[in-house]
Each structure stands twice: as structure tokens, then as C-alpha cells.
Design an enzyme around this catalytic site. Structure first.
Site, PDB file in Angstrom:
ATOM      1  N   GLY A  44       0.799  -1.213   0.000  1.00  0.00           N
ATOM      2  CA  GLY A  44       0.000   0.000   0.000  1.00  0.00           C
ATOM      3  C   GLY A  44       0.834   1.265   0.000  1.00  0.00           C
ATOM      4  O   GLY A  44       2.049   1.247   0.201  1.00  0.00           O
ATOM      5  N   THR A  45       0.142   2.385  -0.211  1.00  0.00           N
ATOM      6  CA  THR A  45       0.827   3.670  -0.381  1.00  0.00           C
ATOM      7  C   THR A  45       1.450   4.190   0.905  1.00  0.00           C
ATOM      8  O   THR A  45       2.530   4.790   0.890  1.00  0.00           O
ATOM      9  CB  THR A  45      -0.151   4.703  -0.946  1.00  0.00           C
ATOM     10  OG1 THR A  45      -1.362   4.682  -0.169  1.00  0.00           O
ATOM     11  CG2 THR A  45      -0.498   4.400  -2.402  1.00  0.00           C
ATOM     12  N   ASP A  67       2.618   8.754 -10.979  1.00  0.00           N
ATOM     13  CA  ASP A  67       1.570   8.756 -12.004  1.00  0.00           C
ATOM     14  C   ASP A  67       0.777  10.057 -11.999  1.00  0.00           C
ATOM     15  O   ASP A  67      -0.248  10.171 -12.655  1.00  0.00           O
ATOM     16  CB  ASP A  67       0.639   7.548 -11.856  1.00  0.00           C
ATOM     17  CG  ASP A  67      -0.144   7.547 -10.550  1.00  0.00           C
ATOM     18  OD1 ASP A  67       0.111   8.425  -9.706  1.00  0.00           O
ATOM     19  OD2 ASP A  67      -1.004   6.660 -10.376  1.00  0.00           O
ATOM     20  N   GLY A 104     -11.806   9.883  -5.163  1.00  0.00           N
ATOM     21  CA  GLY A 104     -12.196  10.091  -3.779  1.00  0.00           C
ATOM     22  C   GLY A 104     -12.606  11.539  -3.562  1.00  0.00           C
ATOM     23  O   GLY A 104     -12.034  12.455  -4.154  1.00  0.00           O
ATOM     24  N   ASN A 190      -3.285   6.117 -15.488  1.00  0.00           N
ATOM     25  CA  ASN A 190      -3.347   4.683 -15.240  1.00  0.00           C
ATOM     26  C   ASN A 190      -3.647   3.880 -16.497  1.00  0.00           C
ATOM     27  O   ASN A 190      -3.872   2.670 -16.423  1.00  0.00           O
ATOM     28  CB  ASN A 190      -4.427   4.395 -14.185  1.00  0.00           C
ATOM     29  CG  ASN A 190      -4.105   5.055 -12.858  1.00  0.00           C
ATOM     30  OD1 ASN A 190      -3.170   4.671 -12.180  1.00  0.00           O
ATOM     31  ND2 ASN A 190      -4.875   6.074 -12.492  1.00  0.00           N
ATOM     32  N   LYS A 297      23.050  14.492 -39.307  1.00  0.00           N
ATOM     33  CA  LYS A 297      23.303  13.776 -38.054  1.00  0.00           C
ATOM     34  C   LYS A 297      24.739  13.994 -37.617  1.00  0.00           C
ATOM     35  O   LYS A 297      25.669  13.843 -38.404  1.00  0.00           O
ATOM     36  CB  LYS A 297      23.018  12.285 -38.250  1.00  0.00           C
ATOM     37  CG  LYS A 297      23.065  11.433 -36.972  1.00  0.00           C
ATOM     38  CD  LYS A 297      24.422  10.861 -36.670  1.00  0.00           C
ATOM     39  CE  LYS A 297      24.881   9.862 -37.688  1.00  0.00           C
ATOM     40  NZ  LYS A 297      26.202   9.261 -37.321  1.00  0.00           N
ATOM     41  N   HIS A 309      18.665  20.605 -50.722  1.00  0.00           N
ATOM     42  CA  HIS A 309      17.744  19.622 -51.296  1.00  0.00           C
ATOM     43  C   HIS A 309      18.288  18.200 -51.159  1.00  0.00           C
ATOM     44  O   HIS A 309      19.447  17.933 -51.502  1.00  0.00           O
ATOM     45  CB  HIS A 309      17.513  19.875 -52.795  1.00  0.00           C
ATOM     46  CG  HIS A 309      17.384  21.301 -53.184  1.00  0.00           C
ATOM     47  ND1 HIS A 309      16.233  22.023 -53.016  1.00  0.00           N
ATOM     48  CD2 HIS A 309      18.284  22.150 -53.741  1.00  0.00           C
ATOM     49  CE1 HIS A 309      16.426  23.262 -53.455  1.00  0.00           C
ATOM     50  NE2 HIS A 309      17.662  23.365 -53.896  1.00  0.00           N
ATOM     51  N   ARG A 386      34.279  11.062 -61.623  1.00  0.00           N
ATOM     52  CA  ARG A 386      33.286  10.322 -62.394  1.00  0.00           C
ATOM     53  C   ARG A 386      33.905   9.856 -63.702  1.00  0.00           C
ATOM     54  O   ARG A 386      34.881  10.449 -64.205  1.00  0.00           O
ATOM     55  CB  ARG A 386      32.075  11.216 -62.681  1.00  0.00           C
ATOM     56  CG  ARG A 386      32.399  12.433 -63.538  1.00  0.00           C
ATOM     57  CD  ARG A 386      31.241  13.409 -63.581  1.00  0.00           C
ATOM     58  NE  ARG A 386      31.506  14.515 -64.502  1.00  0.00           N
ATOM     59  CZ  ARG A 386      30.905  15.688 -64.452  1.00  0.00           C
ATOM     60  NH1 ARG A 386      30.047  15.934 -63.494  1.00  0.00           N
ATOM     61  NH2 ARG A 386      31.170  16.625 -65.336  1.00  0.00           N
TER      62      ARG A 386
END
Length: 410
Positions: A44-45, A67, A104, A190, A297, A309, A386
């Protein structure tokens, strides 16, 4: 969620103790350098709060829940201030949600809380009350210890509930006060649906904060931030931009539509996008330009450099004033290791150039379009990488006819 709560709580409280379950090493790592204790039995809490008793000290203690990640620094400060008000022995957080549902209910007489009743145990009249318990309590350490040790587990689950502390405080004649905050701050998470609702609330807050700081969001509802996103005044953000973790954008920069940024810094008056992706380790200089369908990157672009581009720049340094033509890429990975490409200042890299790292291109060089660069290029040189073009008269027509005949014949 824990990281959000830790960041805000650390701004208010001197010491944080995170109570986790067993075999949660990843959560413990996230909580570092704050103290972590393990609740080996989940009873329990109130039992969870007692696991941190050795660290209470003699000051005020608040018990929060991971949470409930969006409780603001301001609300926590108000909670602590209320607890320290004359005659107040226990303070708690409460809210008035649009749909109180099964929360509650907080019962009061005048300014004092008299009881917290769970929805399942509430009468119809009590369920009609819209003041709901958020679960967070704050009291001085010696008294909190006393109450926690006196919480009983005589309930259907056999657990020690933190909310029973309120009944113990009232029974001791202590004044208990509720501090109200917005539902968006105190909503519990939750389920995946509630997580999405909390994310929406956080994004709305971050957008409003950015605009209040002088950032222009053309379509605010389409822009997504991280909590650590830093946008300086006079940044312009177009629609459908996503900021991942650790992004800083300096004043005067423009982030065009459908761009994605993470782990990067964009300097003054740079232009990013549209449809650009900046990945971790990227540094974009002042007045530089990253255009459409460009991915960058772990790369530094100098002031005024351009890649406008269809380009990939990975593990590279691009000097000031350099222009990288469309369709160019740095081949930075050999299948095992990453290698770096260095391009000097005021270089012109022609379209469709492949730069096979590790390679260096000196300042003021010119690389012909369509080149494959495998060796260093000296400063001010003209590089061709090339093969020589060969034209074969009428062979194009004959080849097309041959291919068409093959297709027609199956």
C-alpha cells in the site's frame, strides 16, 4: 513521467527520495542522483512512504506519486506554504475535474478538511461533491512518521492507505487544509488513454509558454515540444513541426513545416526545412540553410552554409559559406565503424556527389556534379570523380526497340 515530476519537485524540496519496486534498475538509473529505496512488499501507499522514513529528517515531508507527473513547481510551492501557515498540520492537493467520476471526495467544514471518502464508500450526497482528492500530502516529519506508523490495514485489500493519514490527523485535532490546482496538473495516469490526455495537456501548456516568450507558432495545435525544448524570442515555427529531446533554437531562426529536430542547436537566422530532419549532435550555424528532405546527423554546419535539397550529411563538418548540392551524401559508415567527412569553407559540392569518409575537401574547392570522392581534395582544387561520358549514335533507339520486342514476346 518520473522525470517530469522530479524536475519540478527538485525546484521546491531540498531532498528527493524515490520509492520503487523490486527489479526496477532502469527506474533507479533515471532517478539518479536522488536517493532510491525499494519497497520489496507492495503493501500500500502508506507502506511505500514508510520505506523512505530514514530520510525524512526534521523538516516538512511531502508524498507525491509518479503517475501524477504534471504537478507544477508553483503548485508544490503553494502546498508547502499552506502547510507552513499558522495552525495547519497537514496540507493536501485537491482538484475539481470536469468529470469527478470515481475519484475520492474531499469533505470540508469551513476551510478545514474533515475526511476523504472513497467513491465506493460515498453516499449519493458525498458523490455529488466535486472537490476530489489528488493523493498528495504534506506534513512536518515527526508528525508524519507518527501517523504513518498508525495507519491500519483493516480493509478488503489488506493494504496501508496513505489517505488514512487524513483521518488520523483529524482525530488528533489537527487542521487539515486543501490546496486546489487545475485538473490538468493533478490528473492521474493509469492507462494509455489517460497518458494521451496528459500529453495533450502538457503540449498545450508548452505551446502557450513558447508564445508567451515571443515565439511565433503559425498553427500551435500542430507543433509538438519536449519539456526541455528551448526556443528564443522571434523564432518562427511553421505547422507540423516536432521537437524531440535537447533542442535549442536561437532568435530569428525559422523552422519550416513538417520538420523533425532532436539533440541539436540551431543558431540565429538559420532556416530549417520544410521536411528536414536534424538528428542528435547537429550544430547549425547562423544564417545556414537546411532545406527540404535533408537529413543531418552529428554534423556541424558553419555560418551561412547550405544544403538545400535531398541530401544526407552524417558525421561531417561543413565550413562557413559552403554549398552542398542536391542529392549529395556523406558515406560515413563502413559496416563496422563511423568515419568523418570534413569540408572547408566556401566549397561548392555539385549535385549527386558521394563523399566516401574519411575524406577532407579543402576550402574554396569545387567538386563536379556526379562525383564519387574517395580521396582528399586540396584547397581551391577542381575535383572530378566520375567516368568519362561516352555517346553511342543510334544505340539508344536500337536498345529501346529490342527491349520492347522482348516485352511483347513475353
Amino acid at each position: 513521467m518520473l522525470a517530469h515530476l522530479i524536475a519540478n519537485a527538485a525546484a521546491v524540496f531540498d531532498k528527493l527520495v524515490v520509492v520503487i519496486g523490486p527489479e526496477m534498475a532502469d527506474v533507479a538509473e533515471l532517478a539518479a542522483p536522488h536517493t532510491v529505496v525499494v519497497q520489496h512488499e507492495r503493501l500500500g501507499t502508506a507502506h511505500a512512504a514508510l520505506q523512505a522514513e530514514a530520510y525524512f529528517g526534521e523538516g516538512d515531508v511531502a508524498v507525491l506519486y509518479a503517475d501524477n507527473p504534471l504537478i507544477s513547481e508553483q503548485t508544490l510551492s503553494r502546498l508547502l506554504a499552506e502547510r507552513r501557515s499558522p495552525g495547519v498540520g497537514l496540507a493536501l492537493l485537491a482538484m475539481r475535474p470536469q468529470d469527478p467520476g470515481r475519484y475520492g471526495r474531499v469533505l470540508t467544514e469551513g476551510s478545514n478538511v474533515t475526511r476523504i471518502v472513497e467513491w465506493a464508500d460515498a453516499t449519493p450526497a458525498e458523490r455529488a461533491i466535486d472537490l476530489c482528492n489528488a493523493g498528495v500530502l504534506c506534513a512536518d516529519a515527526p508528525t508524519f512518521r507518527h501517523w504513518l506508523h498508525n495507519v491500519k490495514n483493516d480493509n478488503t485489500k489488506g493494504e496501508y492507505y496513505l489517505t488514512d493519514v487524513v483521518d488520523l490527523a483529524v482525530a488528533d485535532g489537527v487542521n487539515v487544509r486543501a490546496v486546489e490546482a487545475a485538473e490538468d496538473e493533478l490528473r492521474g495516469i493509469n492507462s494509455r488513454a489517460e497518458l494521451a490526455q496528459a500529453e495533450a495537456a502538457l503540449q498545450q501548456h508548452l505551446r502557450a509558454q513558447a508564445m508567451a516568450n515571443g515565439v511565433t507558432l503559425v498553427a500551435p495545435e500542430t507543433v509538438f515540444f519536449c519539456a526541455d525544448t528551448v526556443l528564443e524570442a522571434d523564432v518562427l515555427v511553421e505547422p507540423h513541426v516536432v521537437f524531440g529531446p535537447s533542442v535549442t533554437v536561437r532568435s530569428g531562426a525559422e523552422i519550416k513545416a513538417f520538420s523533425h529536430l532532436e539533440g541539436c542547436t540551431v543558431q540565429t537566422d538559420a532556416i530549417i526545412g520544410p521536411y528536414a530532419r536534424l538528428r542528435p549532435g547537429t550544430q547549425v550555424g547562423a544564417k545556414a540553410r537546411i532545406g527540404n528532405f535533408v537529413e543531418v546527423k552529428n554534423t556541424t554546419l558553419g555560418d551561412g552554409a547550405k544544403a538545400n535539397h535531398l541530401t544526407y550529411l552524417g558525421d561531417a563538418t561543413v565550413g562557413a559559406g559552403t554549398n552542398v548540392g542536391a542529392g549529395s551524401i556523406t558515406c560515413n559508415y563502413d559496416g563496422v565503424f563511423k568515419h568523418r567527412t570534413t569540408i572547408g569553407e566556401h566549397v561548392f559540392v555539385g549535385s549527386n556527389t558521394i563523399m566516401v569518409a574519411p575524406v577532407n575537401i579543402g576550402g574554396n574547392a569545387l567538386v563536379a556534379a556526379g562525383s564519387v570522392i574517395t580521396k582528399d581534395v586540396p584547397a581551391e582544387a577542381l575535383a572530378f570523380g566520375r567516368p568519362r561520358q561516352t555517346n553511342m549514335p543510334e544505340r539508344g533507339k536500337l536498345l529501346k526497340e529490342s527491349l520492347k520486342a522482348r516485352k511483347d514476346n513475353g
